[in-house]
Design an enzyme around this catalytic site. Structure first.
Site, PDB file in Angstrom:
ATOM      1  N   ARG A  48      42.818  45.736  40.325  1.00  0.00           N
ATOM      2  CA  ARG A  48      42.528  47.176  39.746  1.00  0.00           C
ATOM      3  C   ARG A  48      41.915  47.570  40.751  1.00  0.00           C
ATOM      4  O   ARG A  48      40.995  47.557  41.936  1.00  0.00           O
ATOM      5  CB  ARG A  48      41.654  47.021  38.985  1.00  0.00           C
ATOM      6  CG  ARG A  48      41.986  46.927  37.759  1.00  0.00           C
ATOM      7  CD  ARG A  48      42.621  47.979  36.566  1.00  0.00           C
ATOM      8  NE  ARG A  48      43.251  47.433  35.305  1.00  0.00           N
ATOM      9  CZ  ARG A  48      44.535  47.038  34.915  1.00  0.00           C
ATOM     10  NH1 ARG A  48      45.343  46.773  36.490  1.00  0.00           N
ATOM     11  NH2 ARG A  48      45.130  47.004  33.765  1.00  0.00           N
ATOM     12  N   ILE A  97      47.275  34.759  36.896  1.00  0.00           N
ATOM     13  CA  ILE A  97      47.950  35.694  38.125  1.00  0.00           C
ATOM     14  C   ILE A  97      47.668  34.989  39.515  1.00  0.00           C
ATOM     15  O   ILE A  97      47.864  34.130  40.636  1.00  0.00           O
ATOM     16  CB  ILE A  97      48.011  36.723  38.497  1.00  0.00           C
ATOM     17  CG1 ILE A  97      47.894  38.095  36.715  1.00  0.00           C
ATOM     18  CG2 ILE A  97      48.585  37.525  40.132  1.00  0.00           C
ATOM     19  CD1 ILE A  97      47.799  38.868  36.506  1.00  0.00           C
ATOM     20  N   HIS A 133      51.641  50.868  41.766  1.00  0.00           N
ATOM     21  CA  HIS A 133      50.863  50.428  40.766  1.00  0.00           C
ATOM     22  C   HIS A 133      52.387  49.722  39.615  1.00  0.00           C
ATOM     23  O   HIS A 133      52.861  49.649  38.753  1.00  0.00           O
ATOM     24  CB  HIS A 133      49.643  50.938  39.103  1.00  0.00           C
ATOM     25  CG  HIS A 133      49.409  50.709  38.529  1.00  0.00           C
ATOM     26  ND1 HIS A 133      47.907  50.388  38.019  1.00  0.00           N
ATOM     27  CD2 HIS A 133      49.569  49.023  37.645  1.00  0.00           C
ATOM     28  CE1 HIS A 133      47.366  49.401  37.438  1.00  0.00           C
ATOM     29  NE2 HIS A 133      48.076  48.478  37.051  1.00  0.00           N
ATOM     30  N   GLY A 182      42.078  33.212  37.861  1.00  0.00           N
ATOM     31  CA  GLY A 182      43.004  32.785  36.785  1.00  0.00           C
ATOM     32  C   GLY A 182      44.417  33.002  36.947  1.00  0.00           C
ATOM     33  O   GLY A 182      45.212  32.448  37.970  1.00  0.00           O
ATOM     34  N   GLU A 193      44.429  56.580  39.804  1.00  0.00           N
ATOM     35  CA  GLU A 193      46.238  56.815  39.653  1.00  0.00           C
ATOM     36  C   GLU A 193      46.395  57.708  38.889  1.00  0.00           C
ATOM     37  O   GLU A 193      45.811  57.737  37.894  1.00  0.00           O
ATOM     38  CB  GLU A 193      46.110  55.283  39.551  1.00  0.00           C
ATOM     39  CG  GLU A 193      46.087  54.548  39.812  1.00  0.00           C
ATOM     40  CD  GLU A 193      46.293  53.223  39.212  1.00  0.00           C
ATOM     41  OE1 GLU A 193      46.814  52.370  38.352  1.00  0.00           O
ATOM     42  OE2 GLU A 193      46.148  51.886  40.374  1.00  0.00           O
TER      43      GLU A 193
HETATM   44  C1  GLV Z   1      48.499  46.069  34.585  1.00  0.00           C
HETATM   45  O1  GLV Z   1      47.861  46.945  35.312  1.00  0.00           O
HETATM   46  C2  GLV Z   1      47.874  45.074  33.815  1.00  0.00           C
HETATM   47  O2  GLV Z   1      46.774  44.746  33.749  1.00  0.00           O
HETATM   48  O3  GLV Z   1      48.551  44.614  32.831  1.00  0.00           O
END
Ligand code: GLV
Ligand code: GLV
Length: 325
Positions: free
Chosen positions: A237, A158, A285, A156, A266
């Protein structure tokens, strides 16, 4: 005319708050973490909008405590903290914040690639502990990045931003996804089914959403398929990876190491075995933790919330099927 009521479940940046002021009557949770559950449920009793963060679990119980709710605007691109099907059944819009955090998250991913490859955290600890007595040809030798194959799982926005960085570092780019992506060729990225990608990559980096199809996507079998010299990067994740299998993979050297921004639980408990391994680089994170990105998330989550409360379709609607023109 009275303003619609909303609850802002985390202290978002001023860039977002200033959009809300004068347009919604809102209460905000200013402290760290999620508000206590019973207090939160009480506060949602007559709100029409909830601006939620990852620590807030939005499930059927919460939605039932908020009978007037029209929108859950998540301050994140991922929305696995929200039971989207439960929201959809109740006709409630769910929104997220893509795009605004793409570059920051790709940067952090690349920081983990470079840090893991060149053992930056381990090297820094070595120096500061006084162990650096002499320079030598084998001192902290790491993994090459230039010329290596990076396998991007989830292509995607990212994943594609990571591909651009990888190309800049002279890497070969492979990707896998549920389908071939238009535009991949222009990025010089070659599609491979996951198993082949795992077999061929020197770095495997995860960029998919967490859902029932992707939970434990990388388990013992997949880790054993990877090269012994390969490094796994996860800035998506935690539950995409079987963390217990990853510990064995990194401690028994089925793979070279890992760079992790996310964990199954977390904040990660301090007795998590992965934290004892020098070949595992860990950060808390912080993928989207840059000024531009966080201001963008604040602005976008406020805009999405406002849109629904003002009867407009939000830009980032996750559950399209609830919207009726
Ligand atoms: C962060 O982890 C997000 O999903 O924006
Ligand atoms: C360990 O800290 C590493 O960077 O591999």
């Amino acid at each position: 005319m009275s303003l619609p009521k909303a609850y802002v479940g985390l202290p978002i940046q001023e860039a977002g708050l200033k959009l809300l002021r004068g347009n919604v009557d809102f209460k905000i949770w200013e402290k760290e973490g999620a508000p206590p559950r019973d207090e939160l449920l009480r506060d949602l009793k007559d709100v029409e909008g909830l601006l939620a963060g990852l620590p807030i679990r939005v499930d059927g119980e919460l939605l039932d405590a908020a009978p007037k709710l029209k929108v859950v605007s998540n301050y994140a691109v991922g929305y696995d903290n929200i039971d989207v099907a439960a929201a959809t059944r109740r006709g409630i819009c769910v929104t997220n914040t893509p795009e605004v955090l793409t570059q920051a998250t790709a940067d952090l991913t690349f920081a983990l690639i470079l840090a893991s490859a060149r053992r930056i955290v381990e090297a820094s600890a070595f120096l500061r502990s006084g162990d650096w007595k002499v320079w030598g040809p084998e001192l902290l030798v790491g993994t090459d990045v230039a010329g290596a194959a990076t396998g991007i799982v989830g292509f995607g926005q990212i994943g594609q931003a990571v591909a651009r960085r990888a190309r800049g570092f002279d890497m070969n780019v492979l990707y896998s996804d549920t389908e071939r992506k238009p535009g991949a060729e222009a990025l010089g990225a070659k599609y491979l089914p996951l198993e082949e990608l795992l077999r061929e990559s020197d770095f495997v980096t995860l960029h998919c959403l967490l859902n029932e199809q992707t939970r434990n996507l990388i388990g013992e079998k997949e880790l054993r398929t990877m090269k012994k010299t390969a490094i796994l990067i996860n800035a998506a994740r935690g539950p995409l990876v079987d963390q217990e299998a990853l510990f064995r993979a990194c401690s028994e050297k089925w793979i070279c190491g890992a760079g992790l921004d996310v964990f199954v639980k977390e904040p990660v408990p301090m007795d998590e075995p992965l934290l004892t391994l020098p070949n595992v680089t860990t950060v808390p994170h912080i993928g989207s933790a840059s000024g531009t990105s966080r201001n963008g998330m604040a602005t976008r989550s406020a805009e999405n919330l406002l849109a629904v409360l003002q009867g407009r379709k939000p830009v980032n609607l996750v559950n399209e099927e609830v919207w009726k023109d």
